[in-house]
Design a protein around this motif. Structure first.
Motif, mmCIF file in Angstrom:
data_model
loop_
_atom_site.group_PDB
_atom_site.id
_atom_site.type_symbol
_atom_site.label_atom_id
_atom_site.label_comp_id
_atom_site.label_asym_id
_atom_site.label_seq_id
_atom_site.Cartn_x
_atom_site.Cartn_y
_atom_site.Cartn_z
ATOM 1 N N SER A 1 32.956 14.463 52.716
ATOM 2 C CA SER A 1 32.901 15.256 53.741
ATOM 3 C C SER A 1 33.652 15.914 54.470
ATOM 4 O O SER A 1 34.420 16.056 54.849
ATOM 5 N N SER A 2 33.583 16.815 52.944
ATOM 6 C CA SER A 2 34.750 18.173 52.851
ATOM 7 C C SER A 2 33.978 19.650 53.609
ATOM 8 O O SER A 2 35.130 20.717 53.661
ATOM 9 N N GLY A 3 33.029 19.750 54.368
ATOM 10 C CA GLY A 3 32.436 21.064 55.053
ATOM 11 C C GLY A 3 32.438 21.646 54.046
ATOM 12 O O GLY A 3 32.141 23.165 54.290
ATOM 13 N N ALA A 4 31.833 21.521 52.404
ATOM 14 C CA ALA A 4 31.412 22.681 51.458
ATOM 15 C C ALA A 4 31.071 21.957 50.557
ATOM 16 O O ALA A 4 30.992 20.561 50.070
ATOM 17 N N TYR A 5 30.788 23.126 49.493
ATOM 18 C CA TYR A 5 29.566 22.693 48.339
ATOM 19 C C TYR A 5 30.818 21.715 47.188
ATOM 20 O O TYR A 5 31.624 22.285 47.177
ATOM 21 N N THR A 6 30.491 20.756 46.840
ATOM 22 C CA THR A 6 30.918 19.974 45.850
ATOM 23 C C THR A 6 30.544 19.957 44.078
ATOM 24 O O THR A 6 28.805 20.006 44.301
ATOM 25 N N ALA A 7 30.592 20.186 43.128
ATOM 26 C CA ALA A 7 30.454 20.677 42.065
ATOM 27 C C ALA A 7 29.547 19.395 41.627
ATOM 28 O O ALA A 7 31.046 18.794 41.345
ATOM 29 N N ILE A 8 28.468 18.662 41.305
ATOM 30 C CA ILE A 8 28.390 16.996 40.565
ATOM 31 C C ILE A 8 29.684 17.719 38.870
ATOM 32 O O ILE A 8 29.172 17.670 38.304
ATOM 33 N N PRO A 9 30.684 16.302 38.477
ATOM 34 C CA PRO A 9 30.761 16.233 36.787
ATOM 35 C C PRO A 9 30.543 15.481 36.483
ATOM 36 O O PRO A 9 30.338 14.114 37.147
ATOM 37 N N TRP A 10 30.215 15.871 35.384
ATOM 38 C CA TRP A 10 28.855 15.502 35.013
ATOM 39 C C TRP A 10 30.277 14.533 33.604
ATOM 40 O O TRP A 10 31.278 14.972 33.134
#
Length: 431
Positions: free
Chosen positions: A189-198
């Motif tokens: 819960s960082s308050g920012a969008y997170t890119a899912i790593p594949w």
């Protein structure tokens, strides 16, 4: 008295049996509008066809066919009139006035409407190459070698058989990538969008994914439109979820997104997202971005994935063309083992990639079969001593147009033992 150009008889004042003269005039006009006069050449015939004034005045169309020994000449009298002309021979047809000071040249298969001024001047209208006798003759069509199944595409100036969509001359091979997680992934819960790593590619046709940038699906050269889909399964579901497909790190029209609020206490939820078809350029990249209101964990099951499907490319796959032949027994010195004339454009690739050559009986000495285009050498089929399998040599791509000839010639002197050949050359249809 008669008309000045076509000698159609006039009716004289007080003439008896006027109907005879009138009917003669009507018949001559009918013939001049509808009649055809043809000449069929035989080998050894003279090459000039001279029309009499009566023949020219009584026919609307002049047709030449047969097998002359060379270019033929149609000589017309000094009469002012339009006429049709058709050359169905395999040589040029030169339409000229009696003095020979003006000439219209009809290539084999040409047809034209010609106007003779009666003063050694000719004007050709509608000759093949000057007008549209076929679709490809239109000035806004750039498709010289149309084949069955072609799609024409308009680029703002011309129609051409260089379709950029998934359909071209043949169905383009599928291009795309499907990625998944191999392990669970915790999103803080960082308050920012997170890119899912594949972590794993189920398939990746054109290196869209690089483990060095695990969250990105990058567009290679030649791809112009794509569509993406993704699916997430939560191990532990966050309170609030915002999920979005982004292009080059930013929101994009058609990227797809959704928001879910108030899911606290639920687990094993799945979310699916689909983009629109989007225009792209080489180097563009896409990521699945997730914003959570509380820490959450994504499962590594088959239900957590992302895929990219190519919808449109700039290239096309030309249909393949196999050229095969066999030769039983030992070739004689300089023997033509295979000869063919092309009915449409074709291309032999550098090194004749994909071609095969086999000899049941191997050569005593290194032996090369000469490859020729219209009698000029451009490559070879090579058999080493004692080898059943032959190789191919041509240093550059060779293009054949309709009417070009391909020949395979045995060496002179011939090898003592090389025999029972099976050859298949791999080519593509040209454009």
């Amino acid at each position: 008295m008669s008309s000045p150009n076509l000698a159609i008889p006039h009716i004289a004042a007080g003439q008896n049996q006027k109907e005879v003269t009138a009917n003669d005039a009507f018949n001559k006009i009918d013939g001049r509008i509808t009649s055809t006069l043809g000449k069929s050449w035989q080998t050894g015939d003279g090459l000039t066809w001279t029309l009499t004034t009566a023949e020219f005045q009584s026919n609307a169309r002049f047709f030449a066919d047969g097998t002359p020994d060379g270019d033929i000449t149609l000589s017309i009298p000094a009469v002012r009139a339009p006429f049709l002309c058709r050359n169905a021979t395999s040589f040029n047809m030169l339409v000229t006035t009696g003095s020979g000071t003006e000439t219209v040249t009809l290539a084999p298969g040409d047809h034209a409407l010609i106007y003779a001024t009666g003063q050694n001047t000719l004007y050709a209208v509608g000759q093949t190459g000057d007008a549209a006798s076929a679709l490809a003759d239109l000035t806004d069509v750039s498709a010289p070698s149309l084949v069955n199944g072609d799609f024409l595409r308009f680029d703002g100036t011309n129609w051409a058989n260089q379709s950029a969509g998934i359909y071209s001359r043949t169905l383009l091979p599928f291009k795309g990538v499907l990625l998944r997680r191999s392990t669970n992934y915790v999103i803080p819960s960082s308050g920012a969008y997170t890119a899912i790593p594949w972590e794993t590619a189920s398939y990746d046709t054109d290196s869209f994914w690089d483990g060095g940038s695990p969250s990105r699906l990058t567009v290679p050269a030649g791809v112009t439109r794509v569509r993406l889909m993704a699916n997430l399964e939560w191990q532990t579901s966050p309170t609030n979820q915002l999920i979005e497909i982004r292009k080059n790190g930013a929101s994009v029209l058609g990227g797809g997104s959704f928001i879910v609020r108030g899911d606290s206490g639920y687990s094993n939820q799945m979310r699916n997202i689909t983009s629109a078809v989007m225009e792209v350029a080489a180097g563009d990249y896409f990521e699945l971005m997730v914003y959570v209101g509380s820490s959450a964990e994504v499962k590594n099951l088959d239900r957590t994935w992302i895929c990219l499907e190519v919808v449109e490319t700039t290239d096309q796959q030309a249909p393949s063309l196999d050229i095969g032949f066999t030769k039983t027994s030992t070739p004689s010195a300089g023997e033509t083992l295979h000869s063919q004339i092309f009915t449409r454009a074709a291309v032999l690739p550098v090194g004749l990639t994909g071609s095969q050559a086999y000899a049941d009986v191997t050569a005593t000495a290194a032996t090369s079969l000469d490859l020729q285009k219209n009698g000029v050498s451009f490559g070879s089929i090579d058999f080493a001593i004692g080898s059943n399998v032959g190789g191919f040599t041509n240093v550059s791509e060779v293009s054949f147009a309709a009417g070009d000839r391909l020949s395979v010639i045995a060496p002179n002197p011939a090898d003592a033992t090389l025999a029972d050949l099976t050859i298949a050359m791999s080519a593509t249809l040209g454009s």
